[in-house]
Write an enzyme that holds these catalytic residues in place. Structure first.
Site, PDB file in Angstrom:
ATOM      1  N   ASP A  67       0.823  -1.213   0.000  1.00  0.00           N
ATOM      2  CA  ASP A  67       0.000   0.000   0.000  1.00  0.00           C
ATOM      3  C   ASP A  67       0.857   1.263   0.000  1.00  0.00           C
ATOM      4  O   ASP A  67       2.068   1.215   0.224  1.00  0.00           O
ATOM      5  CB  ASP A  67      -0.959  -0.014   1.201  1.00  0.00           C
ATOM      6  CG  ASP A  67      -0.291  -0.485   2.497  1.00  0.00           C
ATOM      7  OD1 ASP A  67       0.943  -0.470   2.566  1.00  0.00           O
ATOM      8  OD2 ASP A  67      -1.025  -0.868   3.432  1.00  0.00           O
ATOM      9  N   ASN A 135      -7.471  -2.881  14.286  1.00  0.00           N
ATOM     10  CA  ASN A 135      -8.876  -3.202  14.002  1.00  0.00           C
ATOM     11  C   ASN A 135      -9.010  -4.409  13.065  1.00  0.00           C
ATOM     12  O   ASN A 135     -10.071  -4.655  12.505  1.00  0.00           O
ATOM     13  CB  ASN A 135      -9.590  -1.979  13.397  1.00  0.00           C
ATOM     14  CG  ASN A 135      -8.995  -1.553  12.056  1.00  0.00           C
ATOM     15  OD1 ASN A 135      -8.016  -2.130  11.592  1.00  0.00           O
ATOM     16  ND2 ASN A 135      -9.578  -0.546  11.433  1.00  0.00           N
ATOM     17  N   HIS A 137      -7.320  -4.832  10.231  1.00  0.00           N
ATOM     18  CA  HIS A 137      -7.097  -4.594   8.802  1.00  0.00           C
ATOM     19  C   HIS A 137      -5.812  -5.258   8.324  1.00  0.00           C
ATOM     20  O   HIS A 137      -4.893  -5.498   9.099  1.00  0.00           O
ATOM     21  CB  HIS A 137      -7.171  -3.097   8.443  1.00  0.00           C
ATOM     22  CG  HIS A 137      -5.989  -2.250   8.777  1.00  0.00           C
ATOM     23  ND1 HIS A 137      -6.120  -0.958   9.249  1.00  0.00           N
ATOM     24  CD2 HIS A 137      -4.661  -2.462   8.685  1.00  0.00           C
ATOM     25  CE1 HIS A 137      -4.925  -0.437   9.425  1.00  0.00           C
ATOM     26  NE2 HIS A 137      -4.017  -1.329   9.096  1.00  0.00           N
ATOM     27  N   GLU A 142      -9.739  -1.823   5.260  1.00  0.00           N
ATOM     28  CA  GLU A 142     -10.435  -1.565   6.515  1.00  0.00           C
ATOM     29  C   GLU A 142     -11.651  -2.491   6.629  1.00  0.00           C
ATOM     30  O   GLU A 142     -12.066  -3.100   5.644  1.00  0.00           O
ATOM     31  CB  GLU A 142     -10.873  -0.089   6.558  1.00  0.00           C
ATOM     32  CG  GLU A 142      -9.711   0.918   6.480  1.00  0.00           C
ATOM     33  CD  GLU A 142      -8.856   0.988   7.759  1.00  0.00           C
ATOM     34  OE1 GLU A 142      -8.952   0.079   8.613  1.00  0.00           O
ATOM     35  OE2 GLU A 142      -8.066   1.945   7.887  1.00  0.00           O
TER      36      GLU A 142
END
Ligand code: GLP
Length: 240
Positions: A67, A135, A137, A142
């Site tokens: 990314d 979280n 990811h 996400e």
């Protein structure tokens, strides 16, 4: 999924290094899928030390990164392209022309996604390294990213912006959007190596290994991969 629990961050990094270097030795022109974040820094340190000491060569290795922030040029110190040069590539004999990542300053985001998808289609990862967001990811996928998604633009979750702010001078400097490989690009890798360290990853590790397979926890898709290894230190593995 094979799970390895280690005493600490150092042992996690060493075990990850053993797997990575074996891949490179067995296949000197392997495609390595690489990740950013603080988790892989120990591994990257060991790879550059090993190159210096033993000369393990990366001359014919290709790399694809997960990314990149949108709005940051590859020369910006906070870009993931800079992170990779600084923390890994500059310490190896890898040819920078063989290192691929999304272009955070591309003028047309849609075209950039298409371009990177095309690159990835030609470069199946022999191994894909992953960290976990707190979280759950993976890369910048996400919660609620459809599992079938390929390279796309994401609006970062508030929690991700907060988590990543420590690497910037000011939280206001953290970009709010990024390019990321989608779950589908990640799952195409022949082997996946997930690293997790610290108590703030315990929920994500639990979800990745034992939770329901659900788009609300992107890392849970890894349970469907035929060759996935997760190495977690004991704090990150506390809920297993
Ligand atoms: C960022 C990256 C992820 C990485 C995550 C965890 O969001 N896009 O690829 O896994 O951070 O970072 P850290 O390893 O610093 O906890």
């Amino acid at each position: 999924m094979k799970v390895i629990i280690t005493e600490d961050y150092e042992e996690m990094s060493r075990k990850a290094f053993e797997i990575m270097v074996e891949t490179v030795k067995n296949k000197p022109d392997a495609v390595l899928g690489l990740a950013t974040g603080t988790t892989p820094l120990g591994l990257y340190g060991k790879m550059t030390e090993d190159f210096k000491a033993n000369g393990t060569s990366y001359k014919n290795i290709k790399t694809v990164n997960l990314d990149e922030y949108i709005g940051l040029d590859g020369s910006d110190k906070n870009s993931y392209a800079s992170f990779m040069r600084e923390n890994l590539f500059n310490g190896l004999d890898v040819d920078l022309k063989n290192t691929y990542i999304e272009n955070g300053s591309a003028p047309d985001a849609e075209k950039e996604c298409e371009r990177y998808n095309e690159v990835l289609r030609g470069l199946q990862q022999d191994i894909q390294l992953l960290g976990l967001g707190s979280n759950g990811h993976i890369a910048f996928n996400e919660p609620f990213t459809p599992f079938g998604t390929e390279v796309h633009v994401v609006k970062l979750a508030e929690s991700t912006i907060r988590d990543n702010a420590r690497l910037f001078d000011n939280i206001k400097d953290v970009p709010v959007k990024a390019y990321t490989m989608g779950p589908k690009n990640i799952m195409r890798a022949k082997k996946i190596l997930v690293l997790a360290s610290g108590a703030n990853k315990a929920d994500a590790v639990y979800g990745a290994v034992k939770g329901e397979i659900t788009e609300s926890l992107p890392a849970s898709i890894l349970q469907l991969h035929p060759d996935c290894i997760l190495i977690a230190d004991k704090e990150a593995a506390a809920r297993l």
